[in-house]
Design a protein around this motif. Structure first.
Motif, PDB file in Angstrom:
ATOM      1  N   LEU A 186     -35.853  34.887  -1.156  1.00 16.69           N
ATOM      2  CA  LEU A 186     -34.737  35.598  -0.525  1.00 16.69           C
ATOM      3  C   LEU A 186     -34.297  34.894   0.752  1.00 16.69           C
ATOM      4  N   ALA A 187     -33.056  35.182   1.146  1.00 19.57           N
ATOM      5  CA  ALA A 187     -32.548  34.748   2.453  1.00 19.57           C
ATOM      6  C   ALA A 187     -31.765  35.913   3.052  1.00 19.57           C
ATOM      7  N   ALA A 188     -31.524  35.827   4.346  1.00 20.94           N
ATOM      8  CA  ALA A 188     -30.747  36.880   5.021  1.00 20.94           C
ATOM      9  C   ALA A 188     -29.422  36.297   5.475  1.00 20.94           C
ATOM     10  N   PRO A 239     -29.570  35.830 -15.388  1.00 25.06           N
ATOM     11  CA  PRO A 239     -30.608  36.138 -14.395  1.00 25.06           C
ATOM     12  C   PRO A 239     -30.032  35.985 -12.989  1.00 25.06           C
ATOM     13  N   PRO A 240     -30.739  36.474 -11.970  1.00 26.22           N
ATOM     14  CA  PRO A 240     -30.218  36.367 -10.609  1.00 26.22           C
ATOM     15  C   PRO A 240     -29.813  34.940 -10.268  1.00 26.22           C
ATOM     16  N   GLN A 241     -28.629  34.785  -9.729  1.00 29.09           N
ATOM     17  CA  GLN A 241     -28.099  33.472  -9.369  1.00 29.09           C
ATOM     18  C   GLN A 241     -28.198  33.283  -7.855  1.00 29.09           C
ATOM     19  N   VAL A 242     -28.360  32.041  -7.424  1.00 24.20           N
ATOM     20  CA  VAL A 242     -28.413  31.758  -5.981  1.00 24.20           C
ATOM     21  C   VAL A 242     -27.117  32.283  -5.347  1.00 24.20           C
ATOM     22  N   GLY A 243     -27.259  33.046  -4.270  1.00 23.06           N
ATOM     23  CA  GLY A 243     -26.092  33.621  -3.589  1.00 23.06           C
ATOM     24  C   GLY A 243     -25.829  35.066  -3.981  1.00 23.06           C
ATOM     25  N   ASP A 244     -26.467  35.536  -5.076  1.00 20.11           N
ATOM     26  CA  ASP A 244     -26.283  36.940  -5.477  1.00 20.11           C
ATOM     27  C   ASP A 244     -26.786  37.882  -4.388  1.00 20.11           C
ATOM     28  N   ARG A 245     -26.192  39.069  -4.336  1.00 24.31           N
ATOM     29  CA  ARG A 245     -26.687  40.162  -3.492  1.00 24.31           C
ATOM     30  C   ARG A 245     -27.369  41.173  -4.405  1.00 24.31           C
ATOM     31  N   PHE A 246     -27.681  42.343  -3.850  1.00 24.44           N
ATOM     32  CA  PHE A 246     -28.373  43.372  -4.637  1.00 24.44           C
ATOM     33  C   PHE A 246     -27.695  44.724  -4.472  1.00 24.44           C
ATOM     34  N   THR A 247     -27.775  45.513  -5.541  1.00 21.14           N
ATOM     35  CA  THR A 247     -27.409  46.918  -5.432  1.00 21.14           C
ATOM     36  C   THR A 247     -28.499  47.734  -6.126  1.00 21.14           C
ATOM     37  N   VAL A 299     -29.932  38.063   0.237  1.00 20.44           N
ATOM     38  CA  VAL A 299     -29.315  37.075  -0.654  1.00 20.44           C
ATOM     39  C   VAL A 299     -30.392  36.387  -1.488  1.00 20.44           C
ATOM     40  N   VAL A 300     -30.067  36.128  -2.748  1.00 25.13           N
ATOM     41  CA  VAL A 300     -30.979  35.361  -3.608  1.00 25.13           C
ATOM     42  C   VAL A 300     -30.924  33.896  -3.173  1.00 25.13           C
ATOM     43  N   ALA A 301     -32.099  33.337  -2.832  1.00 25.29           N
ATOM     44  CA  ALA A 301     -32.137  31.958  -2.323  1.00 25.29           C
ATOM     45  C   ALA A 301     -32.546  30.941  -3.385  1.00 25.29           C
ATOM     46  N   ALA A 302     -33.180  31.412  -4.466  1.00 26.87           N
ATOM     47  CA  ALA A 302     -33.616  30.498  -5.538  1.00 26.87           C
ATOM     48  C   ALA A 302     -33.896  31.313  -6.793  1.00 26.87           C
ATOM     49  N   GLU A 303     -34.080  30.596  -7.895  1.00 25.30           N
ATOM     50  CA  GLU A 303     -34.424  31.291  -9.148  1.00 25.30           C
ATOM     51  C   GLU A 303     -35.848  31.859  -9.058  1.00 25.30           C
TER      52      GLU A 303
END
Ligand code: FES
Length: 222
Positions: A198-200, A69-77, A206-210
């Motif tokens: 999310l974070a910027a 699943p999305p991990q903290v710090g991941d980006r998106f495409t 950026v993914v900020a949390a689960e």
């Protein structure tokens, strides 16, 4: 027409034979050019075949990281294979756009986490003022993110109700409000869409949390 097809077939058979190619070297420049064309005609499908198989192998051999699943710090495409590759920038998104279907990316390895359909995520830029307090806290620059998997029976929530600015699941018309934490507005969905904080970071999202609740439908996983 039939004859033309047969001639073409003959060409391929000759070019496939390395003995013929050797003999043709003695027939001057035209002959060499013809041989080159024959070679290319064979080589192009061969290359396509090779790259196609490689791509297929890549799809079959998804790494375990692609299913996380999305991990903290991941980006998106982009979720769409046609558009997949570039990371989504905050400046790519406008308030007038409807929700976008994306998948997370590990920024260190470039691994696209599309090995599980549960990693399909909706992101959307909305006016900050329109967001509830809880939603604002999870958003970055007015951008919100939710699991795209409907909590009723698992269809992707791809519909957009323009007038109310809500998401709609096309399977049984459950409607979710992205400004109110993905809450259910109507329909059979039993609970809100899980939200992703999310974070910027330097124009990157950026993914900020689960996810704030479990993803999917039916009973919660044990
Ligand atoms: S699966 Fe979405 S409303 Fe039924």
């Amino acid at each position: 027409m039939k004859e033309k097809i047969n001639n073409k077939h003959d060409d391929i058979e000759q070019a496939a034979c390395c003995g013929c190619a050797q003999t043709n070297q003695n027939h001057g420049t035209d002959s060499k050019r013809r041989n080159l064309l024959k070679y290319l005609a064979l080589a192009i499908p061969a290359v396509n075949c090779f790259t196609g198989n490689t791509a297929l192998a890549a799809i079959k051999k998804k790494s375990p990281e692609s299913k996380l699943p999305p991990q903290v710090g991941d980006r998106f495409t982009y979720f769409s294979k046609r558009l997949q590759g570039p990371l989504i920038k905050i400046s790519d998104l406008a308030e007038s756009d409807k929700q976008l279907l994306v998948v997370p990316v590990d920024p260190k390895t470039g691994e696209v986490r599309d090995g599980s359909r549960y990693n399909q995520i909706l992101i959307q830029k909305l006016s900050k003022e329109s967001l509830s307090t809880e939603t604002q806290q999870m958003s970055a620059d007015g951008i919100v993110a939710y699991s795209a998997i409907c909590t009723h029976a698992g269809c992707p929530v791809t519909g957009w109700v323009e007038e109310e600015e809500n998401y709609m699941c096309p399977c049984h018309q459950s409607v979710f409000n992205p400004k109110e934490g993905g809450g259910v507005v109507s329909g059979p969905a039993p609970r809100k869409l899980p939200a992703l904080a999310l974070a910027a970071e330097n124009d990157e999202l950026v993914v900020a949390a689960e996810f704030n609740s479990w993803i999917g439908f039916g009973k919660p996983p044990r």
